[in-house]
Design a protein around this motif. Structure first.
Motif, PDB file in Angstrom:
ATOM      1  N   GLU A  88       9.588  -6.126 -13.222  1.00  0.00           N
ATOM      2  CA  GLU A  88       9.347  -7.374 -12.221  1.00  0.00           C
ATOM      3  C   GLU A  88       8.688  -6.956 -11.104  1.00  0.00           C
ATOM      4  O   GLU A  88       9.280  -6.037 -10.429  1.00  0.00           O
ATOM      5  N   PRO A  89       7.545  -7.383 -10.834  1.00  0.00           N
ATOM      6  CA  PRO A  89       6.730  -7.095  -9.637  1.00  0.00           C
ATOM      7  C   PRO A  89       7.175  -7.637  -8.196  1.00  0.00           C
ATOM      8  O   PRO A  89       6.376  -8.206  -7.340  1.00  0.00           O
ATOM      9  N   ASP A  90       8.544  -7.802  -8.021  1.00  0.00           N
ATOM     10  CA  ASP A  90       9.164  -8.408  -6.673  1.00  0.00           C
ATOM     11  C   ASP A  90      10.093  -7.087  -6.220  1.00  0.00           C
ATOM     12  O   ASP A  90      11.098  -7.024  -6.837  1.00  0.00           O
ATOM     13  N   PRO A  91       9.709  -6.721  -5.005  1.00  0.00           N
ATOM     14  CA  PRO A  91      10.523  -5.630  -4.492  1.00  0.00           C
ATOM     15  C   PRO A  91      12.020  -6.258  -3.928  1.00  0.00           C
ATOM     16  O   PRO A  91      12.856  -5.422  -3.697  1.00  0.00           O
ATOM     17  N   GLU A  92      12.034  -7.536  -3.927  1.00  0.00           N
ATOM     18  CA  GLU A  92      13.536  -8.146  -3.308  1.00  0.00           C
ATOM     19  C   GLU A  92      14.203  -8.162  -4.490  1.00  0.00           C
ATOM     20  O   GLU A  92      15.684  -8.163  -3.984  1.00  0.00           O
ATOM     21  N   ILE A  93      13.920  -8.188  -5.714  1.00  0.00           N
ATOM     22  CA  ILE A  93      15.043  -8.261  -6.806  1.00  0.00           C
ATOM     23  C   ILE A  93      14.908  -7.348  -7.818  1.00  0.00           C
ATOM     24  O   ILE A  93      15.944  -6.812  -8.465  1.00  0.00           O
ATOM     25  N   ASN A  94      13.728  -6.288  -7.352  1.00  0.00           N
ATOM     26  CA  ASN A  94      13.752  -5.167  -8.279  1.00  0.00           C
ATOM     27  C   ASN A  94      13.710  -3.946  -7.502  1.00  0.00           C
ATOM     28  O   ASN A  94      12.569  -3.432  -6.917  1.00  0.00           O
ATOM     29  N   PRO A  95      14.729  -2.932  -7.404  1.00  0.00           N
ATOM     30  CA  PRO A  95      14.747  -1.918  -6.739  1.00  0.00           C
ATOM     31  C   PRO A  95      13.754  -0.738  -7.378  1.00  0.00           C
ATOM     32  O   PRO A  95      13.435   0.076  -6.509  1.00  0.00           O
ATOM     33  N   LYS A  96      13.436  -0.994  -8.640  1.00  0.00           N
ATOM     34  CA  LYS A  96      12.513   0.076  -9.111  1.00  0.00           C
ATOM     35  C   LYS A  96      11.213  -0.109  -8.628  1.00  0.00           C
ATOM     36  O   LYS A  96      10.417   0.769  -8.375  1.00  0.00           O
ATOM     37  N   PHE A  97      10.765  -1.476  -8.292  1.00  0.00           N
ATOM     38  CA  PHE A  97       9.593  -1.820  -7.770  1.00  0.00           C
ATOM     39  C   PHE A  97       9.468  -1.285  -6.146  1.00  0.00           C
ATOM     40  O   PHE A  97       8.471  -0.965  -5.746  1.00  0.00           O
ATOM     41  N   ARG A  98      10.574  -1.445  -5.516  1.00  0.00           N
ATOM     42  CA  ARG A  98      10.758  -1.363  -4.323  1.00  0.00           C
ATOM     43  C   ARG A  98      10.586   0.375  -3.830  1.00  0.00           C
ATOM     44  O   ARG A  98       9.834   0.793  -3.332  1.00  0.00           O
ATOM     45  N   HIS A  99      11.410   0.954  -5.044  1.00  0.00           N
ATOM     46  CA  HIS A  99      11.229   2.590  -4.895  1.00  0.00           C
ATOM     47  C   HIS A  99       9.583   2.635  -5.050  1.00  0.00           C
ATOM     48  O   HIS A  99       9.214   3.841  -4.407  1.00  0.00           O
ATOM     49  N   LYS A 100       8.824   2.214  -6.107  1.00  0.00           N
ATOM     50  CA  LYS A 100       7.594   2.754  -6.298  1.00  0.00           C
ATOM     51  C   LYS A 100       6.620   2.457  -4.884  1.00  0.00           C
ATOM     52  O   LYS A 100       5.842   3.323  -4.692  1.00  0.00           O
ATOM     53  N   LEU A 101       6.817   1.201  -4.426  1.00  0.00           N
ATOM     54  CA  LEU A 101       5.828   0.926  -3.420  1.00  0.00           C
ATOM     55  C   LEU A 101       6.299   1.973  -2.029  1.00  0.00           C
ATOM     56  O   LEU A 101       5.453   2.350  -1.258  1.00  0.00           O
ATOM     57  N   ASP A 102       7.612   2.336  -1.947  1.00  0.00           N
ATOM     58  CA  ASP A 102       8.091   3.149  -0.947  1.00  0.00           C
ATOM     59  C   ASP A 102       7.450   4.475  -1.229  1.00  0.00           C
ATOM     60  O   ASP A 102       7.189   5.336  -0.257  1.00  0.00           O
ATOM     61  N   PHE A 103       7.492   5.007  -2.477  1.00  0.00           N
ATOM     62  CA  PHE A 103       7.006   6.369  -2.740  1.00  0.00           C
ATOM     63  C   PHE A 103       5.331   6.413  -2.485  1.00  0.00           C
ATOM     64  O   PHE A 103       5.095   7.517  -1.881  1.00  0.00           O
ATOM     65  N   ILE A 104       4.726   5.535  -2.882  1.00  0.00           N
ATOM     66  CA  ILE A 104       3.171   5.632  -2.493  1.00  0.00           C
ATOM     67  C   ILE A 104       2.970   5.447  -0.844  1.00  0.00           C
ATOM     68  O   ILE A 104       2.204   6.028  -0.677  1.00  0.00           O
ATOM     69  N   GLU A 105       3.710   4.813  -0.235  1.00  0.00           N
ATOM     70  CA  GLU A 105       3.692   4.726   1.200  1.00  0.00           C
ATOM     71  C   GLU A 105       4.093   6.253   1.856  1.00  0.00           C
ATOM     72  O   GLU A 105       3.337   6.963   2.734  1.00  0.00           O
ATOM     73  N   GLU A 106       5.205   6.848   1.306  1.00  0.00           N
ATOM     74  CA  GLU A 106       5.528   8.223   1.590  1.00  0.00           C
ATOM     75  C   GLU A 106       4.353   9.240   1.334  1.00  0.00           C
ATOM     76  O   GLU A 106       4.199  10.299   1.963  1.00  0.00           O
TER      77      GLU A 106
END
Length: 266
Positions: A117-135
């Motif tokens: 699910e490409p929604d960081p608000e409901i999918n913690p795995k997607f949030r993790h991915k976006l944060d990883f790329i930012e780091e």
């Protein structure tokens, strides 16, 4: 002297050891970076690699999940095993080697897939991915005298329109959503990395490194994505002589869903 490096998400190094051996015997890269090894360090098949002349091995692995490894015919020094987002899950390995009188720093990455699910608000795995790329903005290429940097791995994002079988149909599919592609390209540009594959192969040409296991005939349907990348510091990019995506490896016996990507310099 020429220098050849390859990256490959192998999806279990022990399960797919025969095709890794085949690849090394036939293509003889100087260095092979593996992702998703799914293997604790003490169970990594080091003897099999050393038998083929890859005596220098750096590993960052864990049982059953993730894991990266760099195997080399050139002496290696392990520099760093970095954790991202406060999670220790074996997704990065930095090594150093001496090539043609200079140092190469080599980052081997396995970026989180991000779930469905490409929604960081409901999918913690997607949030993790976006944060990883930012780091990853903190991982910048060194441009010191006689030092170059290469970054390879399964980055789990197909950034360009020609990196997927259908840009329009995959805009809402994890790995090609605008928030991912813009995030990856923004990070790459900010850090100064050069996308070597697209430097060598025109960005409008369709190019894939991954095909789903779900397809009955992956080759016929050809619904692929370019998830595996090789980047370098700007000073090294002019030395690039050849890039190859080994599509045929997707049809080998008991294959990974990814194929090797090879870059040659010199």
């Amino acid at each position: 002297m020429p220098f050849k490096i390859a990256t490959w998400n192998i999806n279990s190094v022990r399960l797919r050891l025969p095709i890794v051996q085949r690849f090394l015997e036939e293509y003889r890269p100087d260095v092979l970076c593996l992702q998703e090894t799914k293997c604790p360090d003490d169970q990594f098949p080091t003897a099999a690699f050393r038998k083929l002349g890859y005596n220098h091995i750096a590993i960052h692995g864990q049982k059953g999940y993730h894991g990266v490894a760099t195997v080399s015919r050139i002496p290696l020094e392990t520099v760093e095993k970095r954790s991202f987002c406060g999670i220790v899950d074996c997704r990065h390995l930095l090594t150093r080697m001496r090539v043609n009188g200079g140092d190469i720093l080599l980052h081997n990455f396995y970026v989180p897939a991000g779930g469905d699910e490409p929604d960081p608000e409901i999918n913690p795995k997607f949030r993790h991915k976006l944060d990883f790329i930012e780091e990853m903005r903190a991982v910048r290429p060194a441009e010191m005298e006689n030092t170059a940097t290469i970054l390879v791995g399964d980055l789990n994002i197909a950034p360009l329109e020609a990196d997927v079988w259908s840009h329009k149909q995959l805009l809402n599919v994890v790995s090609h959503t605008p928030v991912e592609t813009s995030g990856l390209e923004s990070m790459r540009s900010y850090c100064g990395w050069v996308d070597l594959v697209r430097r060598h192969i025109p960005p409008e040409q369709k190019l894939f490194t991954w095909w789903s296991y779900r397809a009955r005939d992956w080759n016929l349907s050809d619904r692929g994505r370019r998830l595996d990348h090789i980047w370098s510091s700007p000073g090294l990019a002019p030395a690039l002589s050849r890039v190859e995506v080994l599509r045929e490896a997707r049809g080998w016996d008991r294959p990974s869903d990814h194929v090797p990507v090879i870059a040659e310099f010199g």
